[in-house]
Design an enzyme around this catalytic site. Structure first.
Site, short mmCIF file in Angstrom:
data_model
loop_
_atom_site.label_atom_id
_atom_site.label_comp_id
_atom_site.label_asym_id
_atom_site.label_seq_id
_atom_site.Cartn_x
_atom_site.Cartn_y
_atom_site.Cartn_z
CD GLU A 179 -2.49 1.48 2.41
OE1 GLU A 179 -2.56 0.73 3.35
OE2 GLU A 179 -3.41 2.40 2.45
CG ASP B 297 -0.17 14.23 -0.66
OD1 ASP B 297 -1.12 14.39 -0.06
OD2 ASP B 297 0.94 13.85 -0.41
CG ASP C 31 -9.99 13.19 -2.86
OD1 ASP C 31 -9.04 12.44 -2.78
OD2 ASP C 31 -9.78 14.58 -2.96
C1 LIG Z 1 -3.64 12.45 1.62
S1 LIG Z 1 -2.47 11.41 2.38
C2 LIG Z 1 -3.33 9.78 2.15
C3 LIG Z 1 -3.01 8.90 3.33
C4 LIG Z 1 -3.88 7.61 3.32
N1 LIG Z 1 -3.65 6.90 2.37
C5 LIG Z 1 -5.10 7.97 3.68
O1 LIG Z 1 -6.04 7.71 2.70
O2 LIG Z 1 -5.80 8.37 4.78
C6 LIG Z 1 -1.20 11.16 1.12
C7 LIG Z 1 0.06 10.40 1.84
O3 LIG Z 1 1.15 10.15 1.20
C8 LIG Z 1 2.43 10.29 1.67
N2 LIG Z 1 3.25 10.49 0.52
C9 LIG Z 1 3.20 11.43 -0.52
N3 LIG Z 1 4.26 11.20 -1.47
C10 LIG Z 1 5.15 10.39 -0.87
C11 LIG Z 1 6.36 9.66 -1.12
N4 LIG Z 1 6.86 10.26 -2.31
N5 LIG Z 1 6.81 8.67 -0.74
C12 LIG Z 1 6.20 8.13 0.67
N6 LIG Z 1 5.11 8.70 1.12
C13 LIG Z 1 4.43 9.74 0.12
C14 LIG Z 1 2.13 11.40 2.73
O4 LIG Z 1 3.03 11.28 3.61
C15 LIG Z 1 0.75 11.02 3.00
O5 LIG Z 1 0.71 10.26 4.10
#
Ligand SMILES: C[S@@+](CC[C@H](N)C(=O)[O-])C[C@H]1O[C@@H](n2cnc3c(N)ncnc32)[C@H](O)[C@@H]1O
Length: 217
Positions: A45, A119, A155
């Site tokens: 994941e 993101d 989303d």
């Molecule tokens: C909007 S949050 C979604 C978290 C979770 N999947 C949820 O739906 O609640 C996006 C997550 O992606 C992680 N993230 C973004 N770019 C990343 C990268 N290049 N490597 C590791 N984690 C990343 C961020 O730290 C964040 O926790």
């Protein structure tokens, strides 16, 4: 740093089900055997945050191993702690930048990937950070088995459409798709697992997009 965040950072270093940065490198090619003591398939994941998909899928599928990846340790702490408290042994977490995935997984080591609410990085210079840009898809293709599958839940309509565009350009195969999970798959026990961010978007009455695709055309 806030006190709770600091506490989690210290604590996560003691969790056996979490590997951070270089600590994960010796597991390359050996995650199933060395972390889970079996030879079961591995599901990743990516951008897992608190790891709701990893923990819930691990409970539903005891014959598979799950690894949640994110670079935010205080978020991973939540899923890792839950797995420890509930004795869910077929789930682990890796704190790295997803860009570095090839340093941690061997060619063909992974069976399936979930991308949960990454993101969207909407501004065009940030396309290089979008987790479904062709560079990332190439990396996923390397670590996935030939028939490996990617699932994306988001989303963000712009991110969803961007991903569909890349799928078309690269002539990949879509297995399932919807721009409204809770209209089209409301009784699906996997798709109805809800992440932290997903719950927030649903409260705002946002539609949830989903696409399942194969990388080998
Ligand atoms: C909007 S949050 C979604 C978290 C979770 N999947 C949820 O739906 O609640 C996006 C997550 O992606 C992680 N993230 C973004 N770019 C990343 C990268 N290049 N490597 C590791 N984690 C990343 C961020 O730290 C964040 O926790």
């Amino acid at each position: 740093m806030a006190k709770r965040k600091l506490q989690r950072f210290t604590e996560i270093g003691t969790f056996k089900n979490v590997k951070q940065l270089d600590e994960g490198k010796p597991f390359k090619g050996k995650w199933a055997k060395d972390l889970f003591a079996n030879d079961n398939p591995i599901v990743l994941e990516l951008a897992c945050g608190k790891g709701e998909y990893s923990v819930n899928l691990a409970k539903k599928f005891p014959d598979k191993n799950f690894i949640g990846i994110d670079y935010k340790g205080n978020r991973l702490w939540v899923g890792a702690k839950q797995a420890i408290d509930e004795n869910v042994e077929n789930v682990g977490f890796l704190r790295i930048q997803i860009q570095q995935i090839l340093e941690y997984f061997e060619v063909g080591e992974i069976d399936e990937i979930w991308l949960t609410f990454p993101d969207p990085q909407a501004q065009s210079p940030l396309e290089r950070k979008r987790l479904t840009n062709p560079d990332f898809l190439n990396k996923y293709k390397t670590v996935l088995k030939p028939d490996g599958i990617i699932n994306l839940k988001t989303d963000n309509d712009g991110f969803y459409n961007y991903t569909l565009e890349k799928i078309r350009e690269l002539k990949l195969t879509i297995l399932q798709q919807t721009n409204n999970v809770y209209r089209d798959f409301y009784s699906d026990e996997i798709l109805s697992i809800k992440t932290h961010y997903e719950k927030i978007y649903l409260q705002k009455e946002k539609n949830i997009n989903y696409v399942k695709f194969k990388l080998n055309g």
